[in-house]
Design a protein around this motif. Sequence first.
Motif, short mmCIF file in Angstrom:
data_model
loop_
_atom_site.label_atom_id
_atom_site.label_comp_id
_atom_site.label_asym_id
_atom_site.label_seq_id
_atom_site.Cartn_x
_atom_site.Cartn_y
_atom_site.Cartn_z
N ARG A 1 11.53 -53.62 -52.63
CA ARG A 1 11.90 -54.25 -53.91
C ARG A 1 13.13 -55.15 -53.79
N TRP A 2 14.00 -54.85 -52.78
CA TRP A 2 15.28 -55.55 -52.70
C TRP A 2 15.46 -56.34 -51.40
N TYR A 3 14.48 -56.33 -50.53
CA TYR A 3 14.66 -56.99 -49.22
C TYR A 3 15.10 -58.45 -49.38
N GLY A 4 16.13 -58.80 -48.62
CA GLY A 4 16.67 -60.16 -48.72
C GLY A 4 17.81 -60.24 -49.73
N LYS A 5 17.94 -59.17 -50.55
CA LYS A 5 19.04 -59.12 -51.54
C LYS A 5 19.78 -57.80 -51.44
N ILE A 6 19.72 -57.18 -50.24
CA ILE A 6 20.44 -55.92 -50.04
C ILE A 6 21.04 -55.94 -48.64
N ILE A 7 22.40 -55.78 -48.58
CA ILE A 7 23.09 -55.86 -47.29
C ILE A 7 23.90 -54.59 -47.08
N VAL B 1 22.58 -56.35 -53.76
CA VAL B 1 22.96 -54.94 -53.61
C VAL B 1 23.75 -54.82 -52.31
N VAL B 2 24.88 -54.11 -52.36
CA VAL B 2 25.72 -53.95 -51.18
C VAL B 2 25.93 -52.47 -50.87
#
Length: 217
Positions: A97-103, A81-82
């Motif tokens: 839910r998205w930590y590590g995959k959201i910047i 997720v950006v």
Amino acid sequence: MLRIGVLASGRGTNLQAIIDACESKMINAKVAVVLSDNEHAYALERARKHGIDAFFVDARDKKRHEERMDELLQSHDVGLVVGAGYMRILSPWFIERWYGKIINIHPSLLPSFKGVDAQRQAWEYGVKISGCTTHFMDDKMDHGPIILQAAVRVNEEDTRDTLAERILKVEHQILPRSIDLFEKGRLRIEGRRVRILPGDTWLGKYSYPDVLYSEGY
Ligand code: GRF
């Protein structure tokens, strides 16, 4: 192939930079869905022009807003997720839910000038160097572990807008590069720090000579 979900609230020039980087094969990824809390966001129009699913997700009820975004990101098999000019603070529920995959991309050298209109904050403060930052999002505003930063000189004759424009051009470089590093598996979150594993560089290919880019760019 890495599938990206982009959250945007405004005109979407960072989204456009990501789309262009994907379509030109600069990065091995695809924008699978674009979500906005603003039904008039030009970012939604940019997505539609490129055949990308685009949704206005009403944010009047924060919980419903985030649940709907989560549903759409999952249903589009998003792997990253950006936040690209997305102006809301996401709840701990969503971040968990998205930590590590959201910047996220922020138009200042964090931790300086967090929050809204960072470019104006920096310009009014009288800094001589500003810039932009990409970071993993955590449950605090503009606070998560930093991925890349780039430093941009502030000129005597600058206005807030001329400075913002100069920074924006560099945002359009470090955000796609941050996605590229994620896609290549070269990012390791170690507490507050992000270690970038060795590999290629975009210096000399997609870089301005008078901008200082952090290691890993
Ligand atoms: C950019 O400077 C971004 O960092 C900030 O909003 C500005 C506009 O972004 N959050 P965009 O053109 O909508 O991508």
